[in-house]
Design a protein around this motif. Structure first.
Motif, PDB file in Angstrom:
ATOM      1  N   THR A 229      -8.513  -4.544  10.572  1.00 21.64           N
ATOM      2  CA  THR A 229      -7.400  -4.171  11.035  1.00 21.64           C
ATOM      3  C   THR A 229      -7.201  -2.987  12.341  1.00 21.64           C
ATOM      4  N   LEU A 232      -7.839  -5.287  15.152  1.00 21.64           N
ATOM      5  CA  LEU A 232      -6.563  -5.623  15.560  1.00 21.64           C
ATOM      6  C   LEU A 232      -5.806  -5.275  16.209  1.00 21.64           C
ATOM      7  N   ASP A 236      -3.857  -5.693  20.299  1.00 23.16           N
ATOM      8  CA  ASP A 236      -2.727  -5.751  20.060  1.00 23.16           C
ATOM      9  C   ASP A 236      -2.276  -4.707  21.399  1.00 23.16           C
ATOM     10  N   GLY A 352      -4.683  -5.768   5.358  1.00 25.37           N
ATOM     11  CA  GLY A 352      -4.022  -7.396   6.601  1.00 25.37           C
ATOM     12  C   GLY A 352      -3.105  -8.134   6.546  1.00 25.37           C
ATOM     13  N   TYR A 355      -0.034  -5.412   7.765  1.00 26.70           N
ATOM     14  CA  TYR A 355      -0.338  -4.986   9.098  1.00 26.70           C
ATOM     15  C   TYR A 355       0.752  -6.155   9.451  1.00 26.70           C
TER      16      TYR A 355
END
Length: 424
Positions: A229, A232, A236, A352, A355
């Motif tokens: 995560t 990611l 983001d 995941g 999140y």
């Protein structure tokens, strides 16, 4: 570092070379969805099953070692894993659902047996340094491996990654057979601590280990968010793969620079307190992400995470080995090895889902879990020292082979079960 036996240094050399070529797992998903032509769902399922095989191997390798000998189990696990991996390019895609989990299971068995073998070779009082040597070698090899793997995969073929890793694993088995003789430092003995009974009886007598194992399971799920995560999260917030790669380089560089000297400097301090502080730092690293999402916060986060890893991983491995009665030493190491790698299977799906549902909640949860795990271990360290106290460890003679004169022939097969081992 003179307290670390030469055999451990030789094992570390083999580990380094093996880790340089042990990078196929990092490219498995790309291999399955690219040259193999599997869909994303199939590739994800196969990767997950292979990871479960790795965890299962870690949980069971020490049990085999206590029964058949840790050296023998290490050789068998490395050979099976290597032969299966080397054959992967020749197998149809349908058989990969058997071959990859099998190879990962054998690799996990090898990992647990390797830890138990180091614990058998090295007496209490020098195990932190010994495990730090092996971990430093592994980290050094893995620092080079992915870069070389990327070159091989892009210039030649992904197939060569599996061939190289397979040959490296078989080579590790041959090297270990050469540098660790069949007769060697088996069963150092602990005066006044001859025990019988199963592993659960031994665990109940060691409340510190009972607290440590679930704490390590929790922290491994938290720690491995950096591989799922966390990238990611960076994407983001406008940070690309170059930033993530640089952060992983920070992790590897700090580990290589600090792990050995920290193990030496802190070797006389209470192990559970060192581990507890390390777990708190891992939780604190994710807590930094609550302050901001810039490059600076990410660097601080990775720094805290890495220092926490330096403190807890080597120390916890050695602590479990020191606490284990000889007849279940492998099973203790297997339990620790299993919980310390469970995040490979659990971290991505749990992190995941959280999140995706609530991105702002993941990092507070990770920080909180780190604080709870670290606090529990610190409390355990304050309340009990277990059958082997820190003071007793400090007072023991610190020669690598205190039970026999220099140059004397060893008297028992290395890795063989001690005489009082139950037959089942």
């Amino acid at each position: 570092m003179r307290e670390v036996p030469p055999t451990v240094w030789l094992l570390a050399c083999g580990t380094f070379v093996n880790m340089v070529v042990s990078v196929s797992f990092a490219y498995t998903f790309l291999y399955l969805t690219g040259p193999r032509g599997l869909g994303t769902g199939q590739a994800g399922l196969l990767s997950g099953v292979a990871g479960a095989g790795l965890v299962a191997g870690n949980f069971t390798g020490g049990w085999y070692g206590d029964r058949f000998g840790h050296r023998r189990v290490l050789l068998a696990g490395a050979a099976v894993s290597g032969l299966v991996l080397a054959a992967v390019p020749l197998l149809p895609s349908s058989l990969l659902f058997v071959a990859l989990p099998l190879s990962q299971y054998a690799s996990g068995v090898q990992r647990a047996a390797n830890s138990a073998l180091v614990a058998v070779i090295v007496p209490e009082g020098a195990r932190r340094q010994a495990f730090a040597v092996v971990r430093a070698a592994a980290n050094g090899g893995f620092t080079l491996g992915p870069v070389l793997g990327a070159l091989v995969a892009t210039r030649f073929s992904y197939d060569w990654l599996y061939v190289a890793e397979g040959l490296g694993s078989v080579g590790l088995a041959c090297w270990t057979a050469r540098v660790v003789p069949a007769r060697g430092a088996a069963g150092r003995g602990r005066a006044g601590r001859v025990e019988r009974g199963g592993v659960w009886t031994a665990l109940r007598a060691r409340p510190g280990v009972l607290v440590l194992l679930p704490a390590i399971l929790v922290i491994d799920v938290v720690y491995r968010q950096q591989y799922s995560t966390f990238p990611l999260f960076l994407a983001d917030h406008g940070m690309d793969a170059r930033v993530y790669g640089a952060l992983l380089a920070i992790n590897g560089g700090v580990l290589l620079c600090l792990e050995l000297p920290v193990a030496v400097v802190l070797r006389r301090l209470s192990p559970l307190r060192i581990v507890g502080c390390g777990l708190l730092l891992v939780g604190g690293g994710y807590g930094v992400l609550l302050v901001g999402a810039g490059v600076g916060a990410a660097v601080v986060m990775m720094g805290l995470l890495t220092v926490g890893e330096v403190l807890y991983k080597t120390t916890a491995t050695a602590y479990v080995a020191d606490q284990a009665p000889e007849h279940v030493l492998g099973r203790f190491q297997s339990l620790y090895a299993g919980v310390s790698i469970s995040g490979v299977v659990l971290a991505a799906p749990l992190g995941g889902v959280l999140y995706a549902a609530a991105p702002g909640v993941l990092w507070p949860v990770c920080a909180g879990l780190g604080v709870v795990a670290g606090g529990a271990v610190l409390l355990a360290g304050g309340r009990t020292a277990g059958p082997v106290s820190a003071a007793a460890e400090i007072s023991r003679p610190r020669r690598p082979y205190p039970s026999r004169p220099r140059g004397a022939a060893p008297s028992a097969p290395l890795g063989a079960a001690p005489p009082d081992t139950p037959s089942a």
